[in-house]
Scaffold this motif. Sequence first.
Motif, short mmCIF file in Angstrom:
data_model
loop_
_atom_site.label_atom_id
_atom_site.label_comp_id
_atom_site.label_asym_id
_atom_site.label_seq_id
_atom_site.Cartn_x
_atom_site.Cartn_y
_atom_site.Cartn_z
N SER A 149 0.82 -1.22 0.00
CA SER A 149 0.00 0.00 0.00
C SER A 149 0.85 1.27 0.00
N ASN A 150 2.13 1.16 0.37
CA ASN A 150 3.03 2.32 0.36
C ASN A 150 3.38 2.76 -1.06
N LEU A 151 3.32 1.84 -2.00
CA LEU A 151 3.87 2.10 -3.34
C LEU A 151 3.05 3.10 -4.14
N GLN A 152 1.86 3.43 -3.68
CA GLN A 152 1.03 4.43 -4.34
C GLN A 152 1.67 5.82 -4.29
N ARG A 153 2.56 6.05 -3.31
CA ARG A 153 3.14 7.38 -3.14
C ARG A 153 4.61 7.36 -2.74
N GLN A 154 5.09 6.28 -2.15
CA GLN A 154 6.45 6.22 -1.62
C GLN A 154 7.38 5.67 -2.71
N ILE A 155 7.78 6.57 -3.61
CA ILE A 155 8.43 6.14 -4.85
C ILE A 155 9.87 5.69 -4.66
N ILE A 156 10.40 5.78 -3.46
CA ILE A 156 11.76 5.29 -3.21
C ILE A 156 11.77 3.77 -3.07
N HIS A 157 10.59 3.18 -2.87
CA HIS A 157 10.46 1.73 -2.70
C HIS A 157 9.90 1.11 -3.98
N SER A 158 9.92 -0.22 -4.04
CA SER A 158 9.44 -0.92 -5.23
C SER A 158 8.78 -2.22 -4.84
N THR A 159 8.12 -2.82 -5.81
CA THR A 159 7.48 -4.11 -5.57
C THR A 159 8.50 -5.13 -5.08
N ALA A 160 9.72 -5.04 -5.60
CA ALA A 160 10.76 -6.01 -5.23
C ALA A 160 11.21 -5.86 -3.78
N THR A 161 10.97 -4.70 -3.15
CA THR A 161 11.43 -4.50 -1.78
C THR A 161 10.30 -4.58 -0.75
N VAL A 162 9.10 -4.98 -1.17
CA VAL A 162 8.02 -5.17 -0.20
C VAL A 162 8.46 -6.19 0.85
N GLY A 163 8.27 -5.83 2.10
CA GLY A 163 8.69 -6.67 3.20
C GLY A 163 10.04 -6.32 3.78
N LYS A 164 10.85 -5.57 3.05
CA LYS A 164 12.16 -5.14 3.54
C LYS A 164 12.00 -3.94 4.47
N LEU A 165 12.98 -3.72 5.35
CA LEU A 165 13.02 -2.49 6.11
C LEU A 165 13.10 -1.31 5.15
N LYS A 166 12.40 -0.24 5.47
CA LYS A 166 12.40 0.91 4.57
C LYS A 166 13.79 1.54 4.43
N VAL A 167 14.59 1.50 5.49
CA VAL A 167 15.94 2.05 5.37
C VAL A 167 16.77 1.24 4.39
N ASP A 168 16.58 -0.07 4.37
CA ASP A 168 17.32 -0.92 3.43
C ASP A 168 16.82 -0.71 2.01
N SER A 169 15.51 -0.64 1.85
CA SER A 169 14.93 -0.39 0.53
C SER A 169 15.37 0.96 -0.01
N ALA A 170 15.36 1.99 0.86
CA ALA A 170 15.77 3.33 0.43
C ALA A 170 17.23 3.34 0.02
N GLU A 171 18.08 2.65 0.76
CA GLU A 171 19.51 2.62 0.43
C GLU A 171 19.74 2.00 -0.93
#
Length: 308
Positions: free
Chosen positions: A93-115
Amino acid sequence: MIWWTEDNDNANRDRMPIAKEETVLPKLSNDEIARYSRHLILPEVGMEGQQKLKAARVLCVGHRGLGAPLAMYLAAAGVGTIGLVDFDTVDASNLQRQIIHSTATVGKLKVDSAEIMLKGLNPFLNVGETQHHAHQRERAQILKDYDVIADGTDTSRRATSSNDACVLLNKPNAYGSIFRFEGQASVFGTKEGPCYRCLYPEPPPPGLVPSCAEGGVLASLPGLVGVIQATETIKLILGIGEPLIGRLLLVDALGMSFRTLKLRKNPDCPVCGLNPTVTELIDYDQFCGIAAAKQSRPTGGRPRQGSR
């Protein structure tokens, strides 16, 4: 009492650069010169300005709707070190607006996905402290190591804690907030201007303002406000233009209108007033998001303070 007026006094806006005077600025490689060529031809930036960006350290607190475009544009602009703080994991549900993340990083910590995204965007970037949980003794030190704190958190309680830390540690706070179709942006935490608590002295009871999950948010609105935060951060680093110190920018996405309120210090502010009652860092669990991770739903804020 809210200490603001309509901003009709353009001549007296504060110009308050926070860029540190560096005796020796880092050099740019040939690859960096090619990458940042559109910056280098701007007289207001140039080679020295790009070197200041490379030397700068910005702590991005929260990697959600606001923190996503904020961190990405700082990385693209050539900010040398970006610190990441967030407690949450990526949800679809974050992917609608949180463009730093992706489908491939769902479930990962956001800091890791952002990095992953930031280093893919700019391999010259140094990712500083990457925290999803931080011990009490480490939290103050994290902020001390950075030049600007960019607040991309999602509740007024965390915004209050972030503000207090910035004021007490003398760090400028590039602030943003969004809700449904409206947003706000300002620069708090400087000696010359007011702080967040001058507007909102105390965080209100939980649940007063719904979160994005409860009230919704237009997908592109965080991008609009987050880019404003990134722009203010870059201006502060370079010492150019007129930062939003002493001004609150109000954004109405439905009407596509922008209104500016002129802010002034509240002499009775509990943090930056004449007789402050908050003299040490408090609510750091809220600031780093640790307490929120234990809650079933986010806490709320005052009307129009918004969320991320």
